[in-house]
Enzyme design. Structure first.
Site, short mmCIF file in Angstrom:
data_model
loop_
_atom_site.label_atom_id
_atom_site.label_comp_id
_atom_site.label_asym_id
_atom_site.label_seq_id
_atom_site.Cartn_x
_atom_site.Cartn_y
_atom_site.Cartn_z
N ASP A 60 0.80 -1.25 0.16
CA ASP A 60 -0.02 -0.14 0.05
C ASP A 60 0.94 1.14 -0.07
OD1 ASP A 60 0.95 0.42 2.51
OD2 ASP A 60 -1.00 -0.63 3.33
N ALA A 61 0.33 2.42 -0.08
CA ALA A 61 1.09 3.60 -0.30
C ALA A 61 1.86 3.99 0.83
CB ALA A 61 0.01 4.91 -0.67
#
Length: 335
Positions: A102-103
């Protein structure tokens, strides 16, 4: 006949890994790699333009009002095949992405080019484990289990010691080991289960809940602590929740300040390419190294199988000789 650009692309087919920095979505990483590969492949020196024979007019001497035109044969390049006319040879290169990050996470991100996308699917189907480093902090609880979320509770942490933390981690690992055996769908009393456990292949069949195969504390300095985790079928949100639950088990709270993947299958941080090395040349070198490592593993596994077969055959021959000797002695005794 393959063009230089096609030959370059064929050398780029395979798996490699890059280092995804925190705060960047994995799609941006993939798009950057695709753009770099397209630029590298299309800038490969092309073959000389094909030539054709044309009859070109030549203006001769003027006689009165008429003009004499002569024609001569000449070899000229075929401009319709020029790159400025046809455009780049490769318009798109598909880059596949392995287990996502994820980011807010960072670390090893496995990518595949060409037939490497099939290898990515095989990598997902096998029981490969991944290693993470989790950075936590006691004393705070947030709505999304990260230090950037909305704070919902603050607690004390002076009573927490490393010994208490290790006990909680051991309890957590034991519970996950039971889940690992439950999802493996193999009789634990069978020879198959023993051989799979020796080879490290014991694991869940298909998709299952996230499972922690190993967890330990590598740094403890309250309120900060660092965990090293090995897991299957995990998500980064699940790992942050684990840090939160560890804080609750210790009668406190905890948030996750960072998630970094240090290994994905056979790919480690040493193999990951940083942002400055996302070029076609460096990626080609990483893919060639992956192919070489894969060949060496196949050779070593083949040699091990041959050694085990030879040992088994030698054991059978020795057993047969001993049986023959025993039978001869028995016959002699009867006589």
């Amino acid at each position: 006949m393959a063009t230089p650009a096609i030959r370059t692309f064929r050398r780029l087919e395979g798996l490699f890994c890059v280092y995804k920095p925190p705060g960047v979505h994995w799609k941006l990483v993939r798009d950057s790699v695709e753009t770099s590969l397209l630029k590298g492949v299309n800038t490969t020196p092309s073959r000389p333009l094909p030539r054709e024979i044309r009859f070109l007019p030549l203006q001769g001497n003027e006689t009165g009002t008429a003009k004499e035109i002569t024609v001569s044969a000449a070899s000229v390049p075929v401009l319709s095949k020029h790159p400025l006319v046809t455009g780049p040879e490769f318009q798109n290169i598909k880059v596949g992405v392995g287990h996502h990050l994820d980011a807010f996470s960072s670390g090893v991100l496995v990518l595949g080019v060409g037939n490497g996308n099939k290898a990515l699917n095989n990598l997902h189907q096998t029981r490969v484990t991944r290693d993470y480093t989790l950075e936590g902090e006691f004393g705070t609880a947030t709505d999304d289990f990260s230090h950037k979320g909305r704070v919902v509770e603050t607690t004390t942490y002076d009573h927490i010691t490393q010994e208490k933390l290790d006990k909680v981690l051991a309890m957590l690992q034991g519970a996950n080991q039971k889940a690992l055996l439950m999802y493996s769908r193999v009789d634990m009393r069978s020879q198959e289960a023993y051989e799979m456990a020796v080879q490290g292949l014991l694991g869940p069949e298909g998709k299952s809940l996230p499972i922690l195969t190993d967890i330990r504390c590598i740094h403890f300095q309250p309120p900060s602590f660092t965990l090293e985790v090995q897991c299957l079928n995990e998500t980064q949100k699940y790992l942050r929740k684990i840090v939160h639950e560890i804080g609750l088990e210790l009668r406190s709270t905890a948030v996750c300040k960072g998630v970094r993947r240090t290994r994905d299958g056979c790919f480690t941080l040493q193999d990951a390419l940083t942002r400055n090395h996302w070029t076609a040349t460096d990626i080609m070198g990483a893919i060639q190294q992956y192919h070489a490592t894969k060949k060496n593993k196949k050779k070593s596994s083949h040699s091990k199988n041959m050694d085990s077969r030879l040992q088994l055959e030698g054991f059978k021959i020795t057993t047969n000789e001993e049986n023959a000797t025993n039978q001869g002695e028995a016959v002699h005794t009867i006589k």
